[in-house]
Each structure stands twice: as structure tokens, then as C-alpha cells.
Write an enzyme that holds these catalytic residues in place. Structure first.
Site, PDB file in Angstrom:
ATOM      1  N   ILE A  27       0.849  -1.182   0.000  1.00 61.12           N
ATOM      2  CA  ILE A  27       0.000   0.000   0.000  1.00 61.12           C
ATOM      3  C   ILE A  27       0.890   1.239   0.000  1.00 61.12           C
ATOM      4  CG2 ILE A  27      -1.688   1.333   1.327  1.00 61.12           C
ATOM      5  CD1 ILE A  27      -2.892  -1.128  -0.012  1.00 61.12           C
ATOM      6  N   LYS A  28       0.719   2.080  -1.017  1.00 59.57           N
ATOM      7  CA  LYS A  28       1.540   3.289  -1.145  1.00 59.57           C
ATOM      8  C   LYS A  28       0.872   4.466  -0.440  1.00 59.57           C
ATOM      9  CE  LYS A  28       3.829   4.439  -4.946  1.00 59.57           C
ATOM     10  NZ  LYS A  28       4.058   4.740  -6.387  1.00 59.57           N
ATOM     11  N   LEU A  29       1.666   5.125   0.374  1.00 60.86           N
ATOM     12  CA  LEU A  29       1.209   6.300   1.116  1.00 60.86           C
ATOM     13  C   LEU A  29       2.237   7.408   0.958  1.00 60.86           C
ATOM     14  CD1 LEU A  29       0.543   4.308   4.401  1.00 60.86           C
ATOM     15  CD2 LEU A  29      -1.275   5.205   2.962  1.00 60.86           C
TER      16      LEU A  29
END
Length: 308
Positions: free
Chosen positions: A124-126
Site C-alpha cells: 500500500i503506497k502512502l
């Protein structure tokens, strides 16, 4: 002599920075990364036309869900042709809202799992805001691994390592762009400020025993990639992957564990925010990156609404 791409693969995991399935199939990276800008480009590829129609039909006018399902469907397709992981990005407009980031991350993982894809194949990219880093820290404890992106400063890298995130994506090209515009100078090789930033982070992580993976990102030319040969991972556009594949020159390893790195320093929130305030480049580039991803997310939503 083997190509520079094949030489690079001997000591760095090569990741494709694209949503173009044909390019990924041709270039055979281990992992792939996407973001709202790349998904918007993918949506314009004729091969994704049927998928857009299917997503439209499945989501019945729910534009937010349609964007998530499109991102996950693109990711699921990519996972069929790579052995590793896909990075899928959370809506950049949530970058300063920790609870909203957590909720969206869970929704994306649920969509992947509903498609039969286990969470250990998804990152998951944040955005590397304070709130994004705190959300990542919680997700990691739940077994959801994260990729912290839009990382431009040493302080961001320090905070990510202390939070135990799986992977960071320090940007090279955008740092180079800022300094080139600011000073009017051309930067080549080890003089490149973007290269220097990733090198400093890599050495710091290795010297202090951090397990967080360093994945250099945002490249303007293969010279920047060559200077970071040996970095844990590098995410590279198809255009630059082709250049590396076509180049038969020698590619020596530059980054190696064992180089001297700075002593460990943990930052609290106020120290983190002050360090960012003092770094004009990182402050400007983080804000600009979030704005750009937000605009492209809005364009993707408009496309989904139009398709509906």
C-alpha cells in the site's frame, strides 16, 4: 557482455514504474509500482477499455469505488505476469488524515483479497507525511505492508525507518529538477543531489541495521540509475528500462552495505515537522507531488463518471 539491465539485476531488484501490461510482460521486472498518474495513463490504453466498462458496470455510479476497483484490477492483471508485488497508492487527498488513510488501505486490501490475491503480494503506497508514516506504522502491525512514497528528505527517511515500514521510495529525478531549476546548474553522476539523497539514506539504513527496503524512484536518465546500482530496489520507467537493456556497457556496483553512515536519530513529530520546514526542496516537492497525484485522481474520477 550482458546488458546493463541484466547486470543491474545481479545486485538490485528491478521494479517497473508503469501500469502498461505489455511493457511489463516484455521487460520482465520482479515488482511493479502504480500511482494515480500512471493509472490515468493506463486508462487511455486501448487494452484497458473493456476493463473500464466492466468496472463501470460493477460499481453502478460509485466513482470512488470505481477508481479503487480499476486500480486493483490493473494491479491484479500485472501480478499475473510478475513474480513479486504490486504497489497500489491510496488517494493522495487523504495524505493528512490518518484514520482516512487506514480506512482506504483496508478497502484496497479487501478488494485485492476478494480478487483472490493475498496481501503479501501487495504494498500500500502512502505519501511520506507525518500522518502517512503513522498510518503505515499501524498497517505494518496488522500485516499490511507499505511503500512510503513522495520521499524527498532525510527526516522522512528517518521517520519511516523508525516506524518499521516495509519500503520507502526516495525520489531522485524530482530532487534533481528542483536543484537544477534553483541553481541553473547541470548535475552529473555522483554530484546529482537526488543521487546523493538516496545514497545518504541507503548508507544510514545499512549502518543502523534497519530492515526497511530502499527503492530509488523518479529517474530522469540512466546515469542516475547507474550511480545507484546496488540499491535494494530501483523502480524504473519502461523507457529507461529499454535504454538499459540496449546498453552493453559495464555497470559496476556503487552502493554496498558497510559504507559509513550517520548515527541513528529518532524524530518526534515536532522535530520531523521542523526538519521539513527547514528543507525548502522537500517541502515544495512533497506538496507539489500530493497536488499532482490529487489532480490525476480527480481526472480518473471524471473518467469513471463519464464512463458511467
Amino acid at each position: 557482455m550482458t546488458s546493463k539491465l541484466e547486470q543491474l539485476k545481479q545486485f538490485t531488484t528491478v521494479v517497473a514504474d508503469t501500469g502498461d501490461l505489455d511493457a511489463i510482460t516484455r521487460l520482465k521486472p520482479v515488482d511493479a509500482t502504480t500511482n494515480p498518474s500512471l493509472l490515468l495513463k493506463a486508462a487511455a490504453i486501448p487494452g484497458y477499455a473493456d476493463l473500464l466498462e466492466q468496472v463501470k458496470a460493477d460499481t453502478k455510479g460509485n466513482v470512488d469505488l470505481a477508481c479503487d476497483k480499476f486500480a486493483v484490477s490493473v494491479g491484479a492483471g500485472i501480478l499475473k505476469v510478475i513474480p513479486g508485488r504490486i504497489s497500489t497508492e491510496v488517494d493522495a487527498r487523504l495524505s493528512f488524515d490518518e484514520p482516512a488513510l487506514l480506512k482506504k488501505a483496508h478497502q484496497l486490501i479487501e478488494l485485492y483479497e476478494a480478487a483472490g490475491i493475498k496481501r503479501d503480494r501487495v504494498l500500500i503506497k502512502l505519501a511520506s507525511t507525518w500522518e502517512g508514516i503513522r498510518a503505515a506504522e499501524k498497517l505494518e502491525k496488522e500485516g499490511i505492508q507499505t511503500n512510503l512514497t513522495l520521499l524527498f528528505s532525510f527526516a522522512q527517511a528517518q521517520a519511516c525507518a523508525d516506524a518499521g515500514v516495509f519500503l520507502i521510495s526516495p525520489f531522485v529525478g524530482r530532487i534533481y529538477d528542483w536543484y537544477k531549476k534553483s541553481t541553473g546548474k547541470e548535475y552529473i553522476g555522483a554530484e546529482d543531489p537526488g543521487v546523493q539523497s538516496v545514497t545518504r539514506i541507503y548508507d544510514y539504513y545499512k549502518a543502523n541495521g534497519y530492515n526497511t527496503v530502499v527503492m530509488g524512484a523518479s529517474f530522469r536518465n540512466i546515469g542516475q540509475i547507474e550511480q545507484l546500482a546496488g540499491c535494494d530496489r530501483l523502480t524504473i520507467s519502461p523507457e529507461l528500462l529499454v535504454q538499459l537493456s540496449d546498453d552493453q556497457g559495464e555497470l559496476p556496483r556503487i552502493l554496498k552495505p558497510g559504507n559509513a553512515g550517520e548515527a541513528k536519530q529518532q524524530l518526534n513529530e515536532s522535530q520531523f515537522r521542523w526538519a521539513m520546514n527547514e528543507d525548502a526542496m522537500a517541502t515544495e516537492k512533497l506538496a507539489e507531488g500530493i497536488r499532482q497525484f490529487a489532480r490525476d485522481q480527480e481526472k480518473l474520477e471524471a473518467l469513471m463518471a463519464d464512463k458511467a
